[in-house]
Enzyme design. Structure first.
Site, short mmCIF file in Angstrom:
data_model
loop_
_atom_site.label_atom_id
_atom_site.label_comp_id
_atom_site.label_asym_id
_atom_site.label_seq_id
_atom_site.Cartn_x
_atom_site.Cartn_y
_atom_site.Cartn_z
N HIS A 1 0.82 -1.13 -0.36
CA HIS A 1 0.09 0.30 -0.64
C HIS A 1 0.67 1.24 0.23
O HIS A 1 0.11 2.66 -0.28
CB HIS A 1 -1.06 0.02 0.88
CG HIS A 1 -0.28 0.54 2.70
ND1 HIS A 1 -0.08 -1.27 3.85
CD2 HIS A 1 0.45 1.31 2.84
CE1 HIS A 1 0.98 -0.44 4.66
NE2 HIS A 1 0.64 0.86 4.45
N GLY B 1 5.44 -0.36 6.07
CA GLY B 1 6.11 -0.90 5.31
C GLY B 1 7.50 -1.40 6.33
O GLY B 1 8.82 -2.58 5.41
#
Length: 346
Positions: free
Chosen positions: A152, A297
């Site tokens: 994302h 992340g």
């Protein structure tokens, strides 16, 4: 949009229906009561401890009225996708029309309750910048030319390595690379938040130094047990409603939380479903720790091994809404290695 599963092992179903389409063809009788899954009789009642359907009055059989039907919210009757339902019985246990034995699959990503790390002590940490120049996500250097992050984290254009302070120039340690290629997982689904993992290929190999060094991919494990202590790191904001990221790299300790608890009504209430390809980790006592905006992340490290990638959460630092991470499973490791090998061949 529905999740796409490319491996049939990802959805193994065990069910017994009466009427619609559900008989066992070519099967053999099981040892009585060796598979205590249950029998669904139209969803009015649930029968457990059954071997012979017509046999009644036995001490091992339990019959419970169904109090509530909870079909999966994205069930599609036309093509039978997501054909799964939970039945809440009077005895406060749950059963389903189909049992998912194996299912592979953000809103929030900052370090809550963390401390500044020793500068460059985590040399695999990457700071990601989008095409507008915004520092927006974290990442993990896993190869001299590859960074692992969350799918994302879109439109990533540059990767900064050897960073401790965002504001300082750090000329002696910092290496900056452009992103040559973005490879999100082919089954990533932003609606269901499954397969939230991506590889970034850098335009050049980084030079290994004390401040820049890849983190080795882990030996795969089936799961990370609830109660396991882990750490999460990033430059995310340090307050729930903060609009700016932390200037310096921070880290905090979190604890893996049982998926059943994470899916319970008091926690995520199966919205979304925390699958076996995800991990929940956060606070288990009064300490307020979490990951949130800006840390997406980044790495979840357990026992010195990379076990997860920061994916999502709801707000930040809320005990009943812990951070959710993509579990670095064998399936993902195979995809990572295959993707990097293919790129070298191409």
């Amino acid at each position: 949009m529905f999740p796409v599963f490319t491996d049939p092992r990802q959805c193994i179903l065990s069910y017994v229906l009466e009427g619609d389409c559900a008989k066992i063809i070519g099967g053999v009788e099981v040892v009585p009561h060796s598979g205590p899954i249950g029998e669904r009789q139209r969803t009015k009642t649930v029968n457990l401890g059954v071997h012979l359907v017509n046999e009644t009055g036995k001490a091992y059989r339990q019959v419970r009225d169904v109090e509530e039907h909870v079909p999966y919210p994205y069930y599609n009757a036309a093509d039978h996708r997501h054909d799964i339902m939970l039945l809440h019985t009077a005895a406060s246990f749950w059963t389903s029309t189909m049992i998912l034995l194996y299912l592979h699959s953000g809103d929030c990503a900052e370090i809550i309750g963390g401390k500044e790390v020793k500068p460059h002590s985590l040399p695999y940490m990457a700071l990601l910048e989008d095409n507008k120049g915004n520092k927006m996500c974290g990442g993990i250097l896993i190869h001299q030319q590859w960074v692992l992050t969350a799918a994302h984290c879109t439109d990533i254009n540059r990767v900064f390595l050897g960073v401790h302070s965002i504001k300082q120039e750090e000329k002696e340690t910092r290496q900056v690379c452009k992103v040559k290629g973005r490879v999100p997982h082919p089954c990533y689904d932003p609606e269901f938040k499954v397969n939230d993992i991506m590889l970034l290929k850098l335009d050049k190999k980084v030079k290994p130094t004390k401040a820049v060094r890849p983190l080795a991919l882990p030996v795969p494990v089936p799961d990370v047990q609830a109660g396991t202590p882990c750490s999460v790191s990033g430059w995310g904001a340090t307050e729930n409603k903060a609009k700016t990221m932390s200037d310096v790299l921070k880290s905090t300790n979190v604890t893996v939380i049982d998926r059943r608890k994470c899916n319970s009504a008091d926690y995520y209430n199966m919205t979304p479903i925390i699958t076996y390809s995800m991990l929940c980790a956060g606070s288990v006592d009064k300490t307020r720790v979490d990951s949130c905006q800006g840390d997406s992340g980044g790495p979840l490290v357990c026992g010195g091994e990379l076990r997860g990638v920061v994916s999502f959460g709801t707000k930040c630092g809320i005990k009943t809404k812990p951070g959710v991470y993509t579990l670095i499973s064998k399936m993902y490791l195979d995809w990572i290695n295959k993707t990097m090998r293919k790129s070298l061949i191409d």
